[in-house]
Design a protein around this motif. Sequence first.
Motif, PDB file in Angstrom:
ATOM      1  N   PRO A 126       0.802  -1.225   0.000  1.00 29.97           N
ATOM      2  CA  PRO A 126       0.000   0.000   0.000  1.00 29.97           C
ATOM      3  C   PRO A 126       0.840   1.284   0.000  1.00 29.97           C
ATOM      4  O   PRO A 126       0.506   2.248  -0.683  1.00 29.97           O
ATOM      5  CB  PRO A 126      -0.827  -0.117   1.275  1.00 29.97           C
ATOM      6  N   GLU A 127       1.948   1.267   0.718  1.00 29.07           N
ATOM      7  CA  GLU A 127       2.714   2.528   0.796  1.00 29.07           C
ATOM      8  C   GLU A 127       3.422   2.862  -0.509  1.00 29.07           C
ATOM      9  O   GLU A 127       3.855   3.994  -0.719  1.00 29.07           O
ATOM     10  CB  GLU A 127       3.697   2.525   1.981  1.00 29.07           C
ATOM     11  N   LEU A 128       3.568   1.868  -1.394  1.00 27.65           N
ATOM     12  CA  LEU A 128       4.199   2.127  -2.692  1.00 27.65           C
ATOM     13  C   LEU A 128       3.160   2.375  -3.788  1.00 27.65           C
ATOM     14  O   LEU A 128       3.476   2.876  -4.855  1.00 27.65           O
ATOM     15  CB  LEU A 128       5.092   0.947  -3.091  1.00 27.65           C
ATOM     16  N   THR A 129       1.920   2.011  -3.504  1.00 31.14           N
ATOM     17  CA  THR A 129       0.850   2.217  -4.479  1.00 31.14           C
ATOM     18  C   THR A 129       0.693   3.696  -4.800  1.00 31.14           C
ATOM     19  O   THR A 129       0.554   4.083  -5.961  1.00 31.14           O
ATOM     20  CB  THR A 129      -0.470   1.650  -3.908  1.00 31.14           C
ATOM     21  N   GLY A 130       0.770   4.516  -3.766  1.00 32.90           N
ATOM     22  CA  GLY A 130       0.530   5.945  -3.939  1.00 32.90           C
ATOM     23  C   GLY A 130       1.470   6.599  -4.923  1.00 32.90           C
ATOM     24  O   GLY A 130       1.048   7.415  -5.743  1.00 32.90           O
ATOM     25  N   GLU A 131       2.760   6.219  -4.881  1.00 42.16           N
ATOM     26  CA  GLU A 131       3.732   6.888  -5.752  1.00 42.16           C
ATOM     27  C   GLU A 131       3.477   6.536  -7.226  1.00 42.16           C
ATOM     28  O   GLU A 131       3.714   7.348  -8.113  1.00 42.16           O
ATOM     29  CB  GLU A 131       5.163   6.543  -5.337  1.00 42.16           C
TER      30      GLU A 131
END
Length: 250
Positions: free
Chosen positions: A180-185
């Motif tokens: 999830p924390e890499l999805t945003g970028e």
Amino acid sequence: MALLEVRNIEKHFGSTKVLEDISFSLEQGKALAIIGSSGSGKTTLLRCLNFLETPDSGLITVRGEKLFDAENKASFSEEAIRQKRLHFGLVFQSFNLFPQYTALENVTLAGKLREKDKNRWPEIEKQGLELLDRMGLADRAGHYPHQLSGGQQQRVAIARALALHPDVLCFDEPTSALDPELTGEVLKVIRSLAEQDTTMIIVTHEMAFARDVADEVIFMDGGLIVEQGSARQVIENPKEERTRQFLSRY
Ligand SMILES: Nc1ncnc2c1ncn2[C@@H]1O[C@H](COP(=O)(O)OP(=O)(O)O)[C@@H](O)[C@H]1O
Ligand SMILES: [Mg+2]
């Protein structure tokens, strides 16, 4: 005239009908999101557009040029298909970078293979660096895939797809393999491409993203387009019961 016209595409695998009477059009500079459950035919549709699968029937036109016509398949040589494929860029869920090449080499490889005149390779590399810079990866050009996070690898894959200047950039669940924390970028990069009027088809399970970034949304189920319309209408106010059921899971 729409940039992309898809008419009555059908595809079977053996006796299983996977796509049934798929028709839609996409205007230049617009983003189309395709949503739907697993197995509804989304990937197969993207693969048909990219000439990785051959539809059983139907017609695909880009800028008025007939790229695929089921009535006339025999005339498609390997070389003709290679040329037609250049109209579409494809970004996969699993990145599919070449592990033995750096980020920059991944981005420039196809361009160099097509350009026999090596004097023009510096220009290809300059464009590759510019693309990596647009993806926020200017300082990662010399890194190998295993030295990059999943989000960075996916942004390299997007730069690679853009390097051949496709008419339509296609994404197949570009964030499904990411934490999830890499999805945003990655979503941020796709959003900025949309703001720059890149013509795109995005298969995604990110419903809020589809609503906010896409112009149009298609909901597929069982190989059929059940509903299509403006992103806001389909996601916030679906007309079909099947669309409502699907969205209620999000
Ligand atoms: N190469 C193939 N051979 C046989 N069946 C396939 C093949 N590719 C996909 N299918 C089937 O086609 C259907 C649609 O698959 P797919 O396009 O991958 O759906 P989605 O991307 O929406 O999950 C599924 O039932 C899948 O099992
Ligand atoms: Mg799929």
